[in-house]
Design a protein around this motif. Structure first.
Motif, PDB file in Angstrom:
ATOM      1  N   PRO A  76       3.743  13.303   4.731  1.00 31.86           N
ATOM      2  CA  PRO A  76       4.710  13.917   4.037  1.00 31.86           C
ATOM      3  C   PRO A  76       4.800  13.312   2.623  1.00 31.86           C
ATOM      4  CG  PRO A  76       5.868  12.435   5.403  1.00 31.86           C
ATOM      5  CD  PRO A  76       4.432  12.595   6.041  1.00 31.86           C
ATOM      6  N   ALA A  77       5.038  14.022   1.412  1.00 35.17           N
ATOM      7  CA  ALA A  77       5.084  13.447   0.139  1.00 35.17           C
ATOM      8  C   ALA A  77       6.473  12.553   0.044  1.00 35.17           C
ATOM      9  CB  ALA A  77       5.360  14.844  -0.896  1.00 35.17           C
ATOM     10  N   THR A  78       6.186  11.415  -0.625  1.00 31.58           N
ATOM     11  CA  THR A  78       7.224  10.593  -0.846  1.00 31.58           C
ATOM     12  C   THR A  78       8.356  11.150  -1.554  1.00 31.58           C
ATOM     13  OG1 THR A  78       7.615   8.236  -1.691  1.00 31.58           O
ATOM     14  CG2 THR A  78       6.204   9.441  -2.857  1.00 31.58           C
ATOM     15  N   GLU A  79       9.575  10.882  -1.495  1.00 33.93           N
ATOM     16  CA  GLU A  79      10.772  11.255  -2.356  1.00 33.93           C
ATOM     17  C   GLU A  79      11.562  10.502  -2.755  1.00 33.93           C
ATOM     18  OE1 GLU A  79      12.826  13.627   0.909  1.00 33.93           O
ATOM     19  OE2 GLU A  79      11.550  15.124   1.234  1.00 33.93           O
ATOM     20  N   THR A  80      11.119   8.999  -2.784  1.00 33.47           N
ATOM     21  CA  THR A  80      11.899   8.122  -3.229  1.00 33.47           C
ATOM     22  C   THR A  80      10.836   7.035  -4.430  1.00 33.47           C
ATOM     23  OG1 THR A  80      11.547   6.448  -1.729  1.00 33.47           O
ATOM     24  CG2 THR A  80      13.363   7.803  -1.533  1.00 33.47           C
ATOM     25  N   PRO A  81      11.353   6.668  -5.278  1.00 31.18           N
ATOM     26  CA  PRO A  81      10.571   5.843  -6.195  1.00 31.18           C
ATOM     27  C   PRO A  81       9.802   4.641  -5.343  1.00 31.18           C
ATOM     28  CG  PRO A  81      12.817   5.697  -7.098  1.00 31.18           C
ATOM     29  CD  PRO A  81      13.141   6.209  -5.712  1.00 31.18           C
ATOM     30  N   PHE A  82       8.729   4.304  -5.863  1.00 29.62           N
ATOM     31  CA  PHE A  82       7.798   3.317  -5.268  1.00 29.62           C
ATOM     32  C   PHE A  82       6.892   2.494  -6.324  1.00 29.62           C
ATOM     33  CE2 PHE A  82       5.708   7.415  -5.709  1.00 29.62           C
ATOM     34  CZ  PHE A  82       4.305   6.964  -6.553  1.00 29.62           C
ATOM     35  N   THR A  83       6.464   1.281  -5.472  1.00 29.60           N
ATOM     36  CA  THR A  83       5.461   0.410  -6.422  1.00 29.60           C
ATOM     37  C   THR A  83       4.288   0.651  -5.677  1.00 29.60           C
ATOM     38  OG1 THR A  83       5.939  -1.460  -5.007  1.00 29.60           O
ATOM     39  CG2 THR A  83       7.184  -1.246  -6.808  1.00 29.60           C
ATOM     40  N   LEU A  84       3.087   0.246  -6.292  1.00 32.00           N
ATOM     41  CA  LEU A  84       1.696   0.346  -5.838  1.00 32.00           C
ATOM     42  C   LEU A  84       1.113  -0.909  -5.634  1.00 32.00           C
ATOM     43  CD1 LEU A  84       0.547   3.570  -7.894  1.00 32.00           C
ATOM     44  CD2 LEU A  84       1.210   3.340  -5.494  1.00 32.00           C
ATOM     45  N   THR A  85       0.127  -1.116  -4.760  1.00 37.25           N
ATOM     46  CA  THR A  85      -0.517  -2.422  -4.391  1.00 37.25           C
ATOM     47  C   THR A  85      -1.903  -1.816  -4.218  1.00 37.25           C
ATOM     48  OG1 THR A  85       0.347  -2.677  -2.276  1.00 37.25           O
ATOM     49  CG2 THR A  85       1.291  -4.059  -3.827  1.00 37.25           C
ATOM     50  N   VAL A  86      -3.016  -2.748  -4.712  1.00 40.03           N
ATOM     51  CA  VAL A  86      -4.297  -2.530  -4.368  1.00 40.03           C
ATOM     52  C   VAL A  86      -4.593  -2.849  -2.723  1.00 40.03           C
ATOM     53  CG1 VAL A  86      -6.523  -3.552  -4.890  1.00 40.03           C
ATOM     54  CG2 VAL A  86      -4.917  -3.299  -6.771  1.00 40.03           C
ATOM     55  N   ASP A  87      -5.357  -2.020  -2.182  1.00 41.22           N
ATOM     56  CA  ASP A  87      -5.757  -1.996  -0.816  1.00 41.22           C
ATOM     57  C   ASP A  87      -7.350  -2.025  -0.547  1.00 41.22           C
ATOM     58  OD1 ASP A  87      -6.496  -1.367   2.003  1.00 41.22           O
ATOM     59  OD2 ASP A  87      -4.393  -2.183   1.969  1.00 41.22           O
ATOM     60  N   ASN A  88      -7.860  -3.351  -0.427  1.00 40.12           N
ATOM     61  CA  ASN A  88      -9.591  -3.400  -0.179  1.00 40.12           C
ATOM     62  C   ASN A  88      -9.575  -4.874   0.151  1.00 40.12           C
ATOM     63  OD1 ASN A  88     -11.957  -3.942   0.070  1.00 40.12           O
ATOM     64  ND2 ASN A  88     -12.594  -2.332  -1.364  1.00 40.12           N
ATOM     65  N   PRO A  89      -9.501  -5.119   1.534  1.00 40.20           N
ATOM     66  CA  PRO A  89      -9.626  -6.653   1.785  1.00 40.20           C
ATOM     67  C   PRO A  89     -10.828  -7.443   1.344  1.00 40.20           C
ATOM     68  CG  PRO A  89      -9.101  -5.309   3.521  1.00 40.20           C
ATOM     69  CD  PRO A  89      -9.359  -4.533   2.472  1.00 40.20           C
ATOM     70  N   ALA A  90     -11.610  -6.654   0.873  1.00 42.00           N
ATOM     71  CA  ALA A  90     -13.009  -7.550   0.542  1.00 42.00           C
ATOM     72  C   ALA A  90     -12.626  -7.800  -0.996  1.00 42.00           C
ATOM     73  CB  ALA A  90     -14.322  -6.577   0.346  1.00 42.00           C
ATOM     74  N   LEU A  91     -11.539  -7.580  -1.593  1.00 40.43           N
ATOM     75  CA  LEU A  91     -11.629  -7.971  -3.017  1.00 40.43           C
ATOM     76  C   LEU A  91     -10.364  -9.124  -3.209  1.00 40.43           C
ATOM     77  CD1 LEU A  91     -11.492  -4.741  -4.947  1.00 40.43           C
ATOM     78  CD2 LEU A  91     -13.528  -6.181  -4.300  1.00 40.43           C
ATOM     79  N   PRO A  92     -10.668  -9.888  -4.151  1.00 36.36           N
ATOM     80  CA  PRO A  92      -9.578 -10.933  -4.326  1.00 36.36           C
ATOM     81  C   PRO A  92      -8.480 -10.550  -4.977  1.00 36.36           C
ATOM     82  CG  PRO A  92     -11.170 -10.951  -6.323  1.00 36.36           C
ATOM     83  CD  PRO A  92     -11.754 -10.158  -5.378  1.00 36.36           C
ATOM     84  N   ILE A  93      -8.246  -9.132  -5.273  1.00 38.12           N
ATOM     85  CA  ILE A  93      -7.045  -8.560  -5.926  1.00 38.12           C
ATOM     86  C   ILE A  93      -6.128  -7.627  -4.746  1.00 38.12           C
ATOM     87  CG2 ILE A  93      -7.365  -8.633  -8.425  1.00 38.12           C
ATOM     88  CD1 ILE A  93      -8.357  -5.613  -8.141  1.00 38.12           C
ATOM     89  N   HIS A  94      -6.794  -7.888  -3.451  1.00 41.43           N
ATOM     90  CA  HIS A  94      -6.221  -7.217  -2.527  1.00 41.43           C
ATOM     91  C   HIS A  94      -4.590  -7.686  -2.333  1.00 41.43           C
ATOM     92  CE1 HIS A  94      -5.622  -5.267   1.598  1.00 41.43           C
ATOM     93  NE2 HIS A  94      -5.214  -6.493   2.096  1.00 41.43           N
ATOM     94  N   GLY A  95      -3.717  -6.487  -2.077  1.00 45.65           N
ATOM     95  CA  GLY A  95      -2.223  -6.784  -2.085  1.00 45.65           C
ATOM     96  C   GLY A  95      -1.485  -6.916  -3.447  1.00 45.65           C
TER      97      GLY A  95
END
Length: 247
Positions: A76-95
């Motif tokens: 379902p489409a999100t209906e509230t505000p949100f933040t975003l985080t990077v997801d790729n466990p192979a990268l140092p910026i994961h999370g």
């Protein structure tokens, strides 16, 4: 975020497996660095660090789909505000967070915001980047009158308008984004190949941090040093504002 069929995954798995130590999935051999085996019979590729899940023989991303009783469906489409985080466990910026600064979305940077003195204690903290999505469009979750619209610029970077202005670069795209509850933020424009994180040395990387770009068939070569990522949605309560305005 592409949905893959079992047959396609198996054929590619056989072809690519010669490049690594092979494992067996039913009658097929595959490279476990590139594919995952479900129930010893279904092969699904690993994309942007995510081993795609299996739903009755179809491979899918949990950032966009769910599987209930072997039936695949969009989240379902999100209906509230949100933040975003990077997801790729192979990268140092994961999370690490997506951050707004210089009217541009970056990765693992510092959120840049402003609040007039006269607003005082009514201002949100302004130290994290909060986003809202409605009807395929995206904007910054701010209190400033008129808001701040987010868009995909002509170079396939995510930008946002200056406060008190609706001006965007010619050729920018305002529509075609998916924000899925419990899933991810997806670019559905231009036969998109998903998001990519560009380190500072790579084409598209700006400043000391990592740059976010939307890859597609027209710019894939330019961003060939960048790394595929998913953008994970972290839902917040309704009417959450991240800042008075982002700068």
């Amino acid at each position: 975020m592409t949905r893959f069929t079992l047959a396609a995954a198996a054929l590619v798995g056989l072809a690519s497996g010669v490049l690594g130590d092979l494992e067996t999935c039913g009658p097929a051999q595959y490279d476990p660095a590139q594919y995952v085996c479900w129930d010893n019979q279904f092969l699904c590729p690993i994309t942007a660090g995510e081993p795609l899940s299996n739903c009755a023989g179809a491979c899918y991303s949990k950032f966009m789909y769910s599987c209930t009783n072997n039936v695949l469906a969009l989240l379902p489409a999100t209906e509230t505000p949100f933040t975003l985080t990077v997801d790729n466990p192979a990268l140092p910026i994961h999370g690490k967070p997506v951050t707004a600064a210089g009217r541009h979305w970056t990765l693992d940077g510092e959120t840049s915001s402003y609040c007039p003195e006269q607003v005082g204690d009514a201002c949100p903290p302004g130290d994290e980047t909060v986003i809202v999505s409605t009807g395929g469009r995206v904007s910054m979750s701010v209190m400033v009158p008129g808001g701040q619209q987010a868009y995909l610029d002509p170079f396939w970077n995510m930008g946002y308008t200056q406060a008190h202005s609706a001006a965007i670069p010619a050729g920018s795209i305002l529509d075609g984004f998916g924000a899925y509850e419990g899933g991810g933020f997806v670019n559905l424009n231009g036969n998109g190949w998903g998001w990519a994180a560009c380190p500072p040395r790579a084409s598209g990387g700006g400043g000391p941090g990592w740059n976010l770009v939307a890859r597609n068939e027209t710019n894939a070569e330019k961003y060939n040093e960048c790394h595929p990522i998913n953008l994970k949605i972290n839902s917040l309560p309704s009417a959450t504002f991240g800042a008075w305005q982002y700068t």
